[in-house]
Design a protein around this motif. Structure first.
Motif, short mmCIF file in Angstrom:
data_model
loop_
_atom_site.label_atom_id
_atom_site.label_comp_id
_atom_site.label_asym_id
_atom_site.label_seq_id
_atom_site.Cartn_x
_atom_site.Cartn_y
_atom_site.Cartn_z
N SER A 5 13.56 28.07 -14.47
CA SER A 5 13.41 26.62 -14.61
C SER A 5 13.57 26.20 -16.07
O SER A 5 13.14 26.90 -16.99
N ARG A 6 14.21 25.06 -16.23
CA ARG A 6 14.34 24.44 -17.56
C ARG A 6 14.43 22.93 -17.36
O ARG A 6 14.86 22.46 -16.32
N PRO A 7 14.04 22.16 -18.38
CA PRO A 7 14.16 20.71 -18.25
C PRO A 7 15.57 20.23 -18.63
O PRO A 7 16.29 20.91 -19.37
N VAL A 8 15.93 19.07 -18.11
CA VAL A 8 17.17 18.41 -18.52
C VAL A 8 17.03 18.03 -19.99
O VAL A 8 15.99 17.54 -20.42
N SER A 59 21.27 24.49 -13.00
CA SER A 59 20.25 23.56 -12.50
C SER A 59 19.20 23.32 -13.57
O SER A 59 19.05 24.12 -14.50
N ALA A 60 18.50 22.19 -13.42
CA ALA A 60 17.46 21.82 -14.37
C ALA A 60 16.48 20.88 -13.68
O ALA A 60 16.74 20.40 -12.57
N GLY A 61 15.37 20.60 -14.35
CA GLY A 61 14.36 19.71 -13.80
C GLY A 61 14.14 18.49 -14.68
O GLY A 61 14.41 18.52 -15.88
N ILE A 62 13.67 17.44 -14.08
CA ILE A 62 13.32 16.22 -14.82
C ILE A 62 12.18 16.54 -15.79
O ILE A 62 12.18 16.13 -16.94
N LEU A 120 25.68 20.28 -12.72
CA LEU A 120 24.25 20.48 -12.98
C LEU A 120 23.47 19.83 -11.84
O LEU A 120 23.59 18.63 -11.61
N PHE A 121 22.69 20.65 -11.11
CA PHE A 121 21.83 20.14 -10.05
C PHE A 121 20.44 19.90 -10.62
O PHE A 121 19.93 20.73 -11.37
N VAL A 122 19.83 18.77 -10.23
CA VAL A 122 18.54 18.37 -10.83
C VAL A 122 17.55 17.94 -9.75
O VAL A 122 17.89 17.19 -8.84
N CYS A 123 16.31 18.44 -9.87
CA CYS A 123 15.19 17.94 -9.07
C CYS A 123 14.01 17.75 -10.01
O CYS A 123 14.18 17.83 -11.23
N MET A 124 12.84 17.52 -9.47
CA MET A 124 11.68 17.24 -10.33
C MET A 124 11.33 18.40 -11.26
O MET A 124 11.33 18.25 -12.47
N GLY A 125 11.02 19.57 -10.71
CA GLY A 125 10.53 20.67 -11.54
C GLY A 125 11.46 21.85 -11.67
O GLY A 125 11.15 22.81 -12.35
N ASN A 126 12.60 21.81 -10.96
CA ASN A 126 13.60 22.88 -11.01
C ASN A 126 13.05 24.21 -10.48
O ASN A 126 13.34 25.27 -10.99
N ALA A 168 9.02 25.26 -16.97
CA ALA A 168 10.04 25.90 -17.82
C ALA A 168 9.80 27.40 -17.95
O ALA A 168 8.68 27.86 -18.19
N GLY A 169 10.87 28.17 -17.73
CA GLY A 169 10.80 29.61 -17.85
C GLY A 169 10.38 30.33 -16.59
O GLY A 169 10.42 31.56 -16.53
N GLU A 170 9.95 29.58 -15.57
CA GLU A 170 9.50 30.19 -14.32
C GLU A 170 10.66 30.38 -13.35
O GLU A 170 11.64 29.64 -13.38
#
Length: 161
Positions: A74-77, A43-46, A9-15, A51-53
């Motif tokens: 995009s989705r959150p962790v 992947s996901a975002g903090i 799972l790769f993670v950044c601020m907003g994914n 989300a959904g974009e």
């Protein structure tokens, strides 16, 4: 006997920039080496603000020119990610701190890694966020991710022997 998949799972601020790019770069490398039956990538975002974009259009354009398809939304962790993934890879120190804060237990904390720890060319200690910059920032992100994903794949294959 069927070998269990390794789940990344790769993670950044907003994914929407770095982590979906890492996902796409790694997926292409894994597919090119015919390892998609052994490695699963997401992947996901903090934060869940996006989300959904789809990924940022500028990031998609730069990635596309290199042959990468940024298709994820995009989705959150979420807490389940710490149980469902073998490695959770943040793009910078803030992502790492946020992931450690979200981790439900010590075992989960041990799954957290920084993307540039797998870089072979140690020119950057993080993958900078290109969101507020120009074209050069998006290209730099892809350069760093290509290098680090190669290193990560080498690491995974050496660990799985």
């Amino acid at each position: 006997m069927k070998q269990e998949k390794i789940r990344l799972l790769f993670v950044c601020m907003g994914n929407i920039c770095r982590s979906p790019s890492a996902e796409a770069v790694m997926k292409k490398m894994v597919e090119d080496k015919r390892l998609d039956d052994r490695i699963e990538i997401d992947s996901a975002g903090i934060i869940g603000y996006h989300a959904g974009e789809r990924a940022d259009s500028r990031m998609r354009a730069h990635a596309s020119r290199r042959g990468y398809r940024l298709e994820s939304l995009s989705r959150p962790v979420v807490t389940d990610d710490f149980y469902n993934f073998d490695m959770i890879i943040g793009m910078d120190d803030q992502n790492i701190s946020d992931l450690k804060r979200k981790a439900p237990d010590w075992e989960s904390v041990e799954k957290i890694h920084k993307m540039t720890d797998f870089s072979r060319n140690k020119t950057y200690d993080h993958v900078p966020d290109p969101y507020y910059g120009g074209d050069a920032g998006f290209e730099l992100v892809l350069d760093l991710l290509e290098d680090a994903c190669e290193g990560l794949l080498e690491y995974i294959l050496s660990e799985k022997k």
